[in-house]
Design a protein around this motif. Structure first.
Motif, short mmCIF file in Angstrom:
data_model
loop_
_atom_site.label_atom_id
_atom_site.label_comp_id
_atom_site.label_asym_id
_atom_site.label_seq_id
_atom_site.Cartn_x
_atom_site.Cartn_y
_atom_site.Cartn_z
N ARG A 37 0.83 -1.21 0.00
CA ARG A 37 0.00 0.00 0.00
C ARG A 37 0.86 1.26 0.00
NH1 ARG A 37 -1.74 3.13 3.97
NH2 ARG A 37 -1.12 1.67 5.57
N CYS A 38 1.87 1.31 0.87
CA CYS A 38 2.74 2.48 0.94
C CYS A 38 3.62 2.59 -0.31
CB CYS A 38 3.61 2.42 2.19
SG CYS A 38 2.68 2.67 3.72
N ALA A 40 2.79 1.56 -3.33
CA ALA A 40 1.90 2.04 -4.39
C ALA A 40 1.71 3.54 -4.28
CB ALA A 40 0.56 1.31 -4.33
N GLU A 41 1.48 4.02 -3.08
CA GLU A 41 1.30 5.46 -2.88
C GLU A 41 2.58 6.22 -3.24
OE1 GLU A 41 0.47 8.35 0.88
OE2 GLU A 41 -0.80 6.57 0.70
N HIS A 42 3.71 5.69 -2.83
CA HIS A 42 5.01 6.31 -3.11
C HIS A 42 5.27 6.41 -4.61
CE1 HIS A 42 9.28 7.22 -2.61
NE2 HIS A 42 9.57 6.19 -3.38
N LEU A 43 4.84 5.40 -5.36
CA LEU A 43 5.06 5.36 -6.80
C LEU A 43 3.89 5.91 -7.61
CD1 LEU A 43 6.66 1.81 -7.00
CD2 LEU A 43 7.83 4.02 -7.10
N ASP A 44 2.87 6.40 -6.93
CA ASP A 44 1.66 6.93 -7.56
C ASP A 44 1.02 5.88 -8.47
OD1 ASP A 44 -0.27 8.89 -7.93
OD2 ASP A 44 0.72 9.70 -9.71
N MET A 45 0.84 4.70 -7.89
CA MET A 45 0.21 3.56 -8.58
C MET A 45 -0.83 2.97 -7.65
SD MET A 45 3.67 1.67 -9.99
CE MET A 45 2.87 0.54 -11.11
N THR A 46 -1.52 1.94 -8.13
CA THR A 46 -2.43 1.20 -7.26
C THR A 46 -1.76 -0.11 -6.86
OG1 THR A 46 -3.49 -0.03 -9.05
CG2 THR A 46 -4.43 2.14 -8.50
N ASP A 49 -1.93 -2.46 -9.68
CA ASP A 49 -0.87 -2.23 -10.67
C ASP A 49 0.42 -2.94 -10.25
OD1 ASP A 49 -2.53 -0.58 -12.21
OD2 ASP A 49 -1.73 1.27 -11.31
#
Length: 66
Positions: A37-38, A40-46, A49
């Motif tokens: 989750r973190c 994905a947020e760091h990479l601006d993805m879901t 993804d």
């Protein structure tokens, strides 16, 4: 180096997929690991993804997820 067990940001327990993905994306010598989750947020993805990328890496023969 001891095995990472918790997310650097939220301290969630890490699973094998999260550890492998951190190593694949940030290099095998990465020191700060993120949960899916973190990350994905760091990479601006879901998270979805990221999981699709894991399947792509597995299909390419990457051994970090075995």
């Amino acid at each position: 180096m001891e095995k990472p067990t918790k997310c650097y940001l939220c301290e969630t327990e890490l699973n094998k997929i999260a550890v492998g993905l951190n190593k694949k994306l940030h290099g095998r010598k990465v020191e700060k690991f993120f949960c899916l989750r973190c990350l994905a947020e760091h990479l601006d993805m879901t998270v979805e993804d990221l999981l699709a990328k894991v399947e792509d890496f597995k299909a390419q023969g990457c051994t970090l997820f075995n």
